[in-house]
Enzyme design. Sequence first.
Site, PDB file in Angstrom:
ATOM      1  N   GLU A   1      -3.798  -9.780   3.723  1.00 31.87           N
ATOM      2  CA  GLU A   1      -4.633  -9.435   4.879  1.00 31.87           C
ATOM      3  C   GLU A   1      -5.720 -10.467   5.155  1.00 31.87           C
ATOM      4  O   GLU A   1      -6.062 -10.712   6.310  1.00 31.87           O
ATOM      5  CB  GLU A   1      -5.278  -8.052   4.681  1.00 31.87           C
ATOM      6  CG  GLU A   1      -4.323  -6.882   4.898  1.00 31.87           C
ATOM      7  CD  GLU A   1      -3.518  -6.501   3.669  1.00 31.87           C
ATOM      8  OE1 GLU A   1      -3.459  -7.298   2.709  1.00 31.87           O
ATOM      9  OE2 GLU A   1      -2.938  -5.399   3.670  1.00 31.87           O
TER      10      GLU A   1
ATOM     11  N   GLU B   1       0.831  -1.219   0.000  1.00 33.95           N
ATOM     12  CA  GLU B   1       0.000   0.000   0.000  1.00 33.95           C
ATOM     13  C   GLU B   1       0.862   1.264   0.000  1.00 33.95           C
ATOM     14  O   GLU B   1       0.527   2.251  -0.652  1.00 33.95           O
ATOM     15  CB  GLU B   1      -0.956  -0.028   1.193  1.00 33.95           C
ATOM     16  CG  GLU B   1      -2.011  -1.116   0.998  1.00 33.95           C
ATOM     17  CD  GLU B   1      -2.993  -1.237   2.139  1.00 33.95           C
ATOM     18  OE1 GLU B   1      -2.527  -1.442   3.280  1.00 33.95           O
ATOM     19  OE2 GLU B   1      -4.200  -1.116   1.901  1.00 33.95           O
TER      20      GLU B   1
END
Length: 699
Positions: free
Chosen positions: A125, A105
Amino acid sequence: MSDTVSYTRKDDVAILRITNPPVNALSQAVRAGLMDGMDRAEADDGVRAALIVGDGRAFIAGADITEFGKPPQTPYLTEVCNRIESSPLIFVASMHGVSLGGGLEIALGAHYRVAQPDARVGLPEVHLGLIPGAGATQRLPRLIGVEKSLDLITSGRHVKAPEALEMGIVDHVVDGDPQEVGLSYVRELLDGGAERRPVSAMDKPAAIDWDGAYEAALAKGRGQVAPAEAVRAVQASVEQPFDEGLETERRIFMELMETDQRQGMIHAFFSERAVGNLPELKGVEPRALQSIGIIGGGTMGAGIATAALLAGFNVVLIEMKNEAAEAARERIAGNLQGALKRGKITDAKYDAMLTNGLEVSVNYDSLASVDMVIEAVFEDMGVKKDVFGKLDAVCKKGAVLATNTSYLDVDEIAASTSRPADVIGLHFFSPAHVMKLLEIVVADQTAPDVVATGFALGKALGKVSVRAGVCDGFIGNRILATYRTAADHMVLDGASPYQIDKALTDFGFAMGPFAVADLAGLDIGWATRKRKAPDRHPDERVPTYIDCLCEQGHFGQKTGKGYYIYEKGARRGVPNPEIEDLITAEQKELGITPRDFTDAEILRRYMAAMVNEAAKVLGEGIARRPLDVDMTLLFGYGFPRYWGGPLKWADLQGLPNLLEDIKSYARDDPWFWQPAPLLEQLVAEGRNFDDLNKQAAKA
Ligand code: 3HC
Ligand code: NAI
């Protein structure tokens, strides 16, 4: 500057270098350091671009997982990513090792990305019960489209740099020192007149059938919610402006943070790493291990040989007859063919393993120089003792002598040799070259360096190794025997095996207990019932309806008929109509009036039996820590990972509730439902299993 992010400058380029070993997780200090670094770079006269690079073995492995569950601290990761993207400077990420989760990210916040050829990127995740929470569900679809983004986000898979380049995640792949490579890429960009390129400003991607994708992700995750929720977050990238999409992502992320599934997955993550970390092995050197002898080339022997060959060991396999030895070679070749087809080994490796790596023989003298022997002959104490007597005679001094027995007493096997300190149980699971679990069964006299060698072998084979003590069935099979019995009792009392299987697959198990019994072979349970019959307590309820099927030669999948009927070659079966008649006959004989069970009741009884037995296994010291039981069930018995394991599940339900259930079931069957003393103790003290894990970690 912060300790974790250093600031240097090369000409007109600022360098923000992250140093947070071992994997540069984005702790609060790193996030703050990046913010400070950006302030400084933007204020630094003449700086036109900034490079983010990681020190050590990774760019960034993501958010700091140890911070999860605690109050979030500013600056939040989303703010850091947005700040990078909105900076007036041109930001470049130079990625080596892994860039995972928040690490990717950060890179997506940058305007350009360069990666080393062996770098890997991913958004794992979902493996923690979460979705990306710092913009990846909004930026990645704008960069590479919805389908590819969903593939990455819902699977959590890692992508190597060449594939990442093809997908459009990274812009450039080049080998070299990450900082040098990054700087020359920045130079190229600046000299070429490149401009800032914020991903959030890119066009929105095209929509797909969101409800279809949601349902597919839910089904694939067997009830895990995070992959399905990720679909909704990606949907927001198409349907909402960027800032609103970020808020939607954040809301879903925070909701998932509060779930039991997130707690279960994170428990699994840390337990998987803690399980091989035993205080008793600190400073103990394993024995040298290059060649492995295997006795018996049946299902298990061939599987263990395959695993050992794939890990680079030389293998000598002993069978009783030449034909059996050749059959074992064929079995191993078949297993290796599978690895070849999946691209795990090359043709040359395949040939080398079968010609140089493997020797099959009927002569025990071939074992004279091996470092370890793993016995996998019939499950019969007499046969095993005979084999260990021969091993004692031929094996070199210091060779580790291991048994793959499922249930038998390893102390008794050890006592049949003159060197019990060298004897250990190494309990593999079928198919041994695929299943991740290895129970390392430590007998009374096993030497510490033999235990260490067992763990070293497990590591080399890529297994999750769990320490177990000696008892009937060790950790896993002993607990299995109990929850299987609970299921059998429910069948006698009126639940159908098919309802039970369905209730448990709905809970998230890969298979229900009766489908598992068919797969393992009904003859195993049949033999165990016969073995245990002489010592059986008169109050013990032992259903025998399935023995009628065994007596007719039906043993489940391998014979085509068991609880289910299997069409030739089929791995999934349809219910066998004979079963109902067999159950009804036994109920009549025992005078039982069948009653209905709800799915919820089935689950509670099944889990109560599992947790109660697990607490006995712990209380007796057969397992050292609750997490050892959890990892055993997760990696050997198809327990749903998102519950973390049976004892994590028990903590999440609340131990007092479970104990109450057990006591209420005991009113009808006090023999079977005897509460585990440890469970009663924990409830009385207001503690839970996780407290015991923490206590062990401190010791
Ligand atoms: N946070 C905190 N600690 C971490 C960590 C992380 N993200 N990743 C790894 N560690 C720790 C491990 O617990 C281990 O600690 P230990 O030595 O005390 O046991 C140590 O780092 C080394 O890890 P491994 O033993 O796993 O080393 P490997 O080389 O085998 O694997 C890895 C390295 C591939 C980075 C692997 O550790 C891994 O997959 N880590 C998790 C990555 C991940 O899930 N990232 C996403 C986090 S969630 C997120 O980013 C949310 C965001 O979207 C907001
Ligand atoms: P199997 O019946 O498929 O294979 C046993 C092999 O041992 C046969 O090929 C036989 O010829 C050979 N053998 C017997 N006596 C021998 C001797 N004296 N010398 C050399 N070879 C001999 O049995 P399987 O399923 O492979 O089981 C082996 C062991 O592994 C048992 O102890 C079993 O409990 C255990 N085990 C089995 C699991 C399974 O799922 N099948 C899982 C984990 C452990």
